[in-house]
Structures are given as C-alpha cells and as structure tokens.
Design a protein around this motif. Structure first.
Motif, PDB file in Angstrom:
ATOM      1  N   ALA A  12      52.366  79.333  87.210  1.00 17.10           N
ATOM      2  CA  ALA A  12      53.504  79.204  86.307  1.00 17.10           C
ATOM      3  C   ALA A  12      53.207  78.078  85.332  1.00 17.10           C
ATOM      4  CB  ALA A  12      54.780  78.895  87.079  1.00 17.10           C
ATOM      5  N   VAL A  13      53.673  78.252  84.095  1.00 13.00           N
ATOM      6  CA  VAL A  13      53.510  77.230  83.062  1.00 13.00           C
ATOM      7  C   VAL A  13      54.850  77.059  82.362  1.00 13.00           C
ATOM      8  CG1 VAL A  13      52.321  76.601  80.927  1.00 13.00           C
ATOM      9  CG2 VAL A  13      51.093  77.834  82.709  1.00 13.00           C
ATOM     10  N   TYR A  14      55.240  75.817  82.152  1.00 15.28           N
ATOM     11  CA  TYR A  14      56.483  75.517  81.432  1.00 15.28           C
ATOM     12  C   TYR A  14      56.178  74.473  80.373  1.00 15.28           C
ATOM     13  CZ  TYR A  14      61.016  73.579  80.274  1.00 15.28           C
ATOM     14  OH  TYR A  14      62.116  73.139  79.587  1.00 15.28           O
ATOM     15  N   GLN A  15      56.710  74.679  79.181  1.00 20.05           N
ATOM     16  CA  GLN A  15      56.567  73.689  78.112  1.00 20.05           C
ATOM     17  C   GLN A  15      57.949  73.210  77.718  1.00 20.05           C
ATOM     18  OE1 GLN A  15      53.796  74.481  75.054  1.00 20.05           O
ATOM     19  NE2 GLN A  15      54.616  72.944  73.681  1.00 20.05           N
ATOM     20  N   SER A  16      58.118  71.891  77.759  1.00 17.58           N
ATOM     21  CA  SER A  16      59.409  71.315  77.371  1.00 17.58           C
ATOM     22  C   SER A  16      59.575  71.464  75.856  1.00 17.58           C
ATOM     23  CB  SER A  16      59.494  69.842  77.787  1.00 17.58           C
ATOM     24  OG  SER A  16      58.548  69.070  77.076  1.00 17.58           O
ATOM     25  N   PRO A  17      60.799  71.588  75.403  1.00 17.96           N
ATOM     26  CA  PRO A  17      61.031  71.788  73.965  1.00 17.96           C
ATOM     27  C   PRO A  17      60.711  70.527  73.157  1.00 17.96           C
ATOM     28  CG  PRO A  17      63.106  71.540  75.130  1.00 17.96           C
ATOM     29  CD  PRO A  17      62.033  71.580  76.167  1.00 17.96           C
ATOM     30  N   ALA A  18      60.388  70.743  71.891  1.00 18.49           N
ATOM     31  CA  ALA A  18      60.181  69.622  70.971  1.00 18.49           C
ATOM     32  C   ALA A  18      61.540  68.997  70.672  1.00 18.49           C
ATOM     33  CB  ALA A  18      59.523  70.108  69.698  1.00 18.49           C
ATOM     34  N   LEU A  19      61.563  67.694  70.523  1.00 21.24           N
ATOM     35  CA  LEU A  19      62.810  66.973  70.256  1.00 21.24           C
ATOM     36  C   LEU A  19      62.894  66.609  68.777  1.00 21.24           C
ATOM     37  CD1 LEU A  19      62.694  64.691  73.415  1.00 21.24           C
ATOM     38  CD2 LEU A  19      63.927  66.838  73.124  1.00 21.24           C
ATOM     39  N   ASP A  20      64.133  66.479  68.253  1.00 24.09           N
ATOM     40  CA  ASP A  20      64.334  66.192  66.831  1.00 24.09           C
ATOM     41  C   ASP A  20      63.901  64.782  66.460  1.00 24.09           C
ATOM     42  OD1 ASP A  20      65.313  68.718  66.372  1.00 24.09           O
ATOM     43  OD2 ASP A  20      67.388  68.151  66.765  1.00 24.09           O
ATOM     44  N   ASN A  21      64.137  63.830  67.323  1.00 22.90           N
ATOM     45  CA  ASN A  21      63.761  62.442  67.071  1.00 22.90           C
ATOM     46  C   ASN A  21      62.250  62.298  67.244  1.00 22.90           C
ATOM     47  OD1 ASN A  21      63.088  59.676  67.641  1.00 22.90           O
ATOM     48  ND2 ASN A  21      65.291  59.261  67.771  1.00 22.90           N
ATOM     49  N   ARG A  22      61.533  61.841  66.179  1.00 21.15           N
ATOM     50  CA  ARG A  22      60.068  61.786  66.214  1.00 21.15           C
ATOM     51  C   ARG A  22      59.547  60.872  67.327  1.00 21.15           C
ATOM     52  NH1 ARG A  22      55.498  62.530  62.492  1.00 21.15           N
ATOM     53  NH2 ARG A  22      53.941  60.951  63.020  1.00 21.15           N
TER      54      ARG A  22
END
Length: 174
Positions: A12-22
């Motif tokens: 299984a592979v999971y990628q956390s979402p990109a965040l708006d704050n750089r």
C-alpha cells in the motif's frame, strides 16, 4: 526448489496532500508512505544422509523415512525443527525413500515500510529524501535446519534472516 504453496504479498502507498502554506508544505505536506507485507510457507528442502551408500559417486543420498513417525518437531524455542527418529540410513545400493524437497522449512513473515518526500529545487531538479525500514517489527525469520543426518545437528535450525534494518537515503534527480 522454489515451490511456495501459500504465498501472500500486499502493498500500500499513501501520499499526504500538498498544503497551501509553503513553509508548512515543506515540513508536513506531500510525504509518501509505503508498506509491503509478505507471508509464505517455508521453502522445500531435502534430507540427505551425508554418505554415498548408493555408490553413485554423487553423495546426495536421501535417508529412508520411518513409517508412522512424525517428521517434524517444529519447536522454535529449542530450534529443533525435524525429528531425527523419523529417518534411517539408506541401505547400500539404494538412494533412500524420502523424496526430493519433501520437507518444508520455517515460514517467513515480513513487513517493510518507507517514508519519502520530493523537494523541488527547480522545475526539472529535485532532491528525494527517503527513510526505509526492512523487517519493521523485527520478527525472527528462521532459515532451513541442518539437512544432513550424518550431522549431530540434524534437524536443528542454526541461522536466521537479518534483524530489523533501517536506512536513510537521498537522491538528486535532474
């Protein structure tokens, strides 16, 4: 030699979402975590007598199986896997009655994990940071026991696969 009757592998592979704050995204966003789990029965192996009673010049004679006696002890506390009383030497001029690969070694259970992140430098340049764990839960996976009836250690497990391994890596992609 590689007949695994029961074999289970899942990943299984999971990628956390990109965040708006750089700044927050650099620290906590876009991480990827992966898991790989494996389970299989032991590999088959053959008992050997350690002698050349068959007079073939090869020295791969197998012992005779004693009818009605259980071949396995499978005691992982004492590491005794085979019952020596279940085998007798083959008579001169014969090859023995136990079949090739007629015994099974210990089962194998493993869980591996990795955590990585890609840091963008320019449009076509990245640095990947990677943390990896092999045998994550540090489960002892024994190897096959001594298979020669001529040995005083016949049927005893004397080795295991490596314990937990952790590594850190970085890769520059351009």
């Amino acid at each position: 030699d590689f007949d695994l009757r029961h074999n289970f592998v899942a990943s299984a592979v999971y990628q956390s979402p990109a965040l708006d704050n750089r700044a927050l995204n650099v620290a906590a966003g876009s991480w990827q975590i992966g898991f790989l789990t494996s389970y299989y029965d032991g590999f088959p192996f053959s008992p050997l007598t350690g002698t050349d009673a068959s007079l073939s010049g090869v020295g791969l004679d197998r012992p005779n199986a004693v009818p009605g006696v259980n071949r396995y002890e499978r005691n992982t506390k004492t590491l005794v896997w085979l019952n020596p009383l279940a085998f007798t030497p083959n008579p001169p001029g014969t090859f023995g009655t136990t079949g090739m690969n007629s015994l099974l070694g210990p089962h194998y259970i493993d869980a591996d994990a990795n955590l990585n992140k890609l840091f963008r430098i320019r449009e076509s340049q990245n640095i990947q940071v990677r943390f990896e764990w092999f045998n994550l839960f540090n489960h002892t996976n024994f190897q096959a026991p001594v298979n020669s009836t001529a040995s005083s250690s016949f049927g005893v497990i004397q080795s295991a696969n490596p314990a937990r391994i952790m590594q850190l890596g970085a890769k520059y992609v351009f």
